[in-house]
Design a protein around this motif. Structure first.
Motif, short mmCIF file in Angstrom:
data_model
loop_
_atom_site.label_atom_id
_atom_site.label_comp_id
_atom_site.label_asym_id
_atom_site.label_seq_id
_atom_site.Cartn_x
_atom_site.Cartn_y
_atom_site.Cartn_z
N ALA A 170 0.84 -1.21 0.00
CA ALA A 170 0.00 0.00 0.00
C ALA A 170 0.87 1.26 0.00
CB ALA A 170 -0.93 -0.01 1.21
N PHE A 171 1.88 1.29 0.87
CA PHE A 171 2.76 2.47 0.91
C PHE A 171 3.56 2.60 -0.39
CE2 PHE A 171 2.49 2.25 5.68
CZ PHE A 171 2.03 3.55 5.87
N SER A 172 4.01 1.45 -0.88
CA SER A 172 4.80 1.47 -2.11
C SER A 172 3.99 2.08 -3.27
CB SER A 172 5.20 0.03 -2.43
OG SER A 172 6.04 -0.01 -3.53
N LEU A 173 2.74 1.62 -3.38
CA LEU A 173 1.89 2.10 -4.47
C LEU A 173 1.50 3.57 -4.26
CD1 LEU A 173 -0.20 -1.14 -4.63
CD2 LEU A 173 1.11 -0.24 -6.57
N LYS A 196 2.87 13.06 -7.44
CA LYS A 196 1.48 13.03 -6.98
C LYS A 196 1.22 11.85 -6.06
CE LYS A 196 -0.91 16.09 -9.97
NZ LYS A 196 -0.37 16.36 -11.29
N GLY A 197 2.01 11.78 -5.01
CA GLY A 197 1.83 10.71 -4.01
C GLY A 197 0.52 10.88 -3.24
N ASP A 243 -12.49 5.89 -8.83
CA ASP A 243 -11.36 6.07 -9.75
C ASP A 243 -10.07 6.25 -8.93
OD1 ASP A 243 -13.04 5.90 -11.86
OD2 ASP A 243 -13.21 8.06 -12.18
N GLY A 244 -9.01 5.63 -9.38
CA GLY A 244 -7.71 5.81 -8.71
C GLY A 244 -7.52 4.96 -7.47
#
Ligand code: NAD
Length: 331
Positions: free
Chosen positions: A121-124, A152-153, A249-250
Motif C-alpha cells: 500500500a505504501f509502495s503504491l 502526486k503521491g 477512480d484511482g
C-alpha cells in the motif's frame, strides 16, 4: 507465544517426528525438550513410502505431499502437521478416518501478511516500486524528471480501506489501518460486527477496543481508496470487471490472499483505463509461473507469495506446531 512454558517429558517410549520441510530452531528445541526425537533431514517424496513408517508424526509445509496411499503405508502415524494454513497437500479426511490427527497453524502468520499488505500500500501510494525500477538506470541522468513523475503521491491517513474477508488476516490489516488513521470498511460473508482489540506495544496493559461493523460489498467498493483481499480461494474470482466498475477512480487494490480471487484480465484492463491507480500482488494464478504482463506492468508492486515469510511468523509457526504436538501426546 513464549518458549518458557512448562515442558514435561511426555513419554517413556521415544516418539519420532519427521520435520520434512523445515522448522524454526525454537520449535525444534521445544519438541526435543519435551522428549521427542526430531529428524529434520529431508526425505525425498519418492522415499517416504519406505521411510515414513518408522515415524509417529510428519510435519510438512507445502512441498511434501501426504496423500492417502502414503498414509495407508504408515500404520504408526498418529499426527500430520502443516506449518502454515493450506491443507491442499494433505488428504485430511482420509487421515482422520484412520484416527490420525491433522494440525495446521492458521493464526501464526496473520500479522506478517497484514504488514506485507501495507508494504504494498505504501509502495503504491508513493510510487516506491516504480521508483526502485527507474532509479538505477535513470537516477543520475533524469533525477528531476523522475521527481516530477512521482510527485502526486497519496497519504494513507484519512483514506478508507476496504477489507474483503474479515477473519484473522483481515482483522490484523484493520488494526494497522486504524493505527494509521484510516477508516476501515470490512466486508464478510458471516461477520456483521465485532470488537477489535488493539494492544499498544503488543501488551495487554495498554489496549483499546474498537467496534467495527461490516458493509455490503457494493457500498465498500464505492467508497474505498484502498481495497485488500483476505478471503479463502474459490473457483470464481471475487473481483472481476463488474466489481472494478463499481470502485472509485484511482483505487489501490491488493491481493495477498490466493491467486484467482482477482480476475487478472479484468485487473489489467482496470489498470489500463486508469480506474485502478496501482495493484499490489503477492499471489498469482499459475504460481510459480505467473503471467509476464502482470510481472512487467509498471503499476503493479510485486512479491513472490511471501506473506508469511518473516522470521517472526516462521518462529510462531514452529512454536505453535510444537505446542500442538506436545498437547496431543499429553492427552
Ligand atoms: P480466515 O478464515 O480467518 O478469514 C477468512 C474470512 O473471509 C472469514 O471471516 C470468512 O467469513 C470470509 N469470507 C469467505 N468468503 C468470503 C466472501 N466471498 N466474501 C466476503 N468474506 C468472505 O482466513 P485468514 O487466515 O484471514 O486467511 C485469509 C486468506 O489469506 C486465505 O486465502 C489464505 O490462504 C491467505 N493467506 C495468504 C498468505 C500469503 O502468504 N500471502 C499467508 C497466509 C494466508
Amino acid at each position: 507465544m513464549r518458549l518458557d512454558f512448562k515442558i514435561q517429558k511426555i513419554h517413556s517410549t521415544m516418539i519420532k517426528i519427521l520435520i520434512n520441510d523445515g522448522i524454526h530452531p525454537d520449535g525444534k528445541l521445544l519438541l526435543e525438550d519435551a522428549g521427542f526425537e526430531v529428524q529434520t533431514e529431508k526425505i525425498e517424496q519418492a522415499d517416504l513410502e519406505a521411510q515414513l513408517p518408522a515415524f509417529d508424526v510428519i510435519c510438512v509445509r507445502s512441498a511434501t505431499k501426504v496423500r492417502a496411499d502414503l498414509i495407508d503405508k504408515c500404520p504408526n502415524l498418529k499426527a500430520i502437521c502443516r506449518g502454515g494454513v493450506g491443507l491442499d497437500n494433505i488428504d485430511v479426511a482420509h487421515a482422520k478416518s484412520k484416527g490420525i490427527e491433522v494440525y495446521n497453524t492458521p493464526a501464526a502468520s496473520s500479522q506478517a501478511v497484514a504488514e506485507l499488505v501495507f508494504a504494498h500500500a505504501f509502495s503504491l501510494a508513493r510510487f516506491v516500486h516504480t521508483s526502485n525500477r527507474a532509479m538505477p538506470s535513470k537516477g543520475d541522468s533524469e533525477f528531476k524528471g523522475l521527481k516530477k513523475s512521482f510527485a502526486k503521491g497519496m497519504q494513507l491517513r484519512g483514506k478508507t480501506i476496504g477489507i474483503i474477508g474479515f477473519g484473522r488476516i483481515g482483522q490484523e490489516t484493520a488494526r494497522i489501518a486504524l493505527g494509521l488513521g484510516m477508516k476501515v470498511m470490512p466486508v464478510d460473508l458471516v461477520i456483521n460486527e465485532l470488537d477489535l482489540k488493539l494492544n499498544i506495544y503488543d501488551s495487554d496493559d495498554v489496549s483499546l477496543s474498537v467496534k467495527l461493523k461490516t458493509y455490503a460489498m457494493d457500498k465498500m467498493l464505492a467508497n474505498a481508496d484502498v481495497i485488500s483481499l483476505h478471503v479463502p480461494g474459490g473457483k470464481k474470482a471475487l473481483i472481476g470487471a463488474e466489481e472494478f466498475a463499481k470502485m472509485k477512480d484511482g483505487v489501490i487494490v491488493i491481493n495477498a490472499a490466493r491467486g484467482g480471487t482477482i480476475d487478472e484480465d479484468a485487473l489489467l484492463a482496470a489498470l489500463e483505463s486508469g480506474k485502478v491507480r496501482g495493484a499490489g500482488l503477492d499471489v498469482f494464478v499459475n504460481e510459480p509461473t505467473p503471467r509476464k504482463d502482470l510481472l512487467e506492468h509498471p503499476q503493479i508492486s510485486l512479491t513472490p507469495h511471501i506473506g508469511a515469510a518473516t522470521v517472526e511468523a516462521q518462529r510462531n509457526i514452529g512454536l505453535e506446531l510444537a505446542e500442538k504436538l506436545i498437547a496431543h501426546f499429553d492427552k
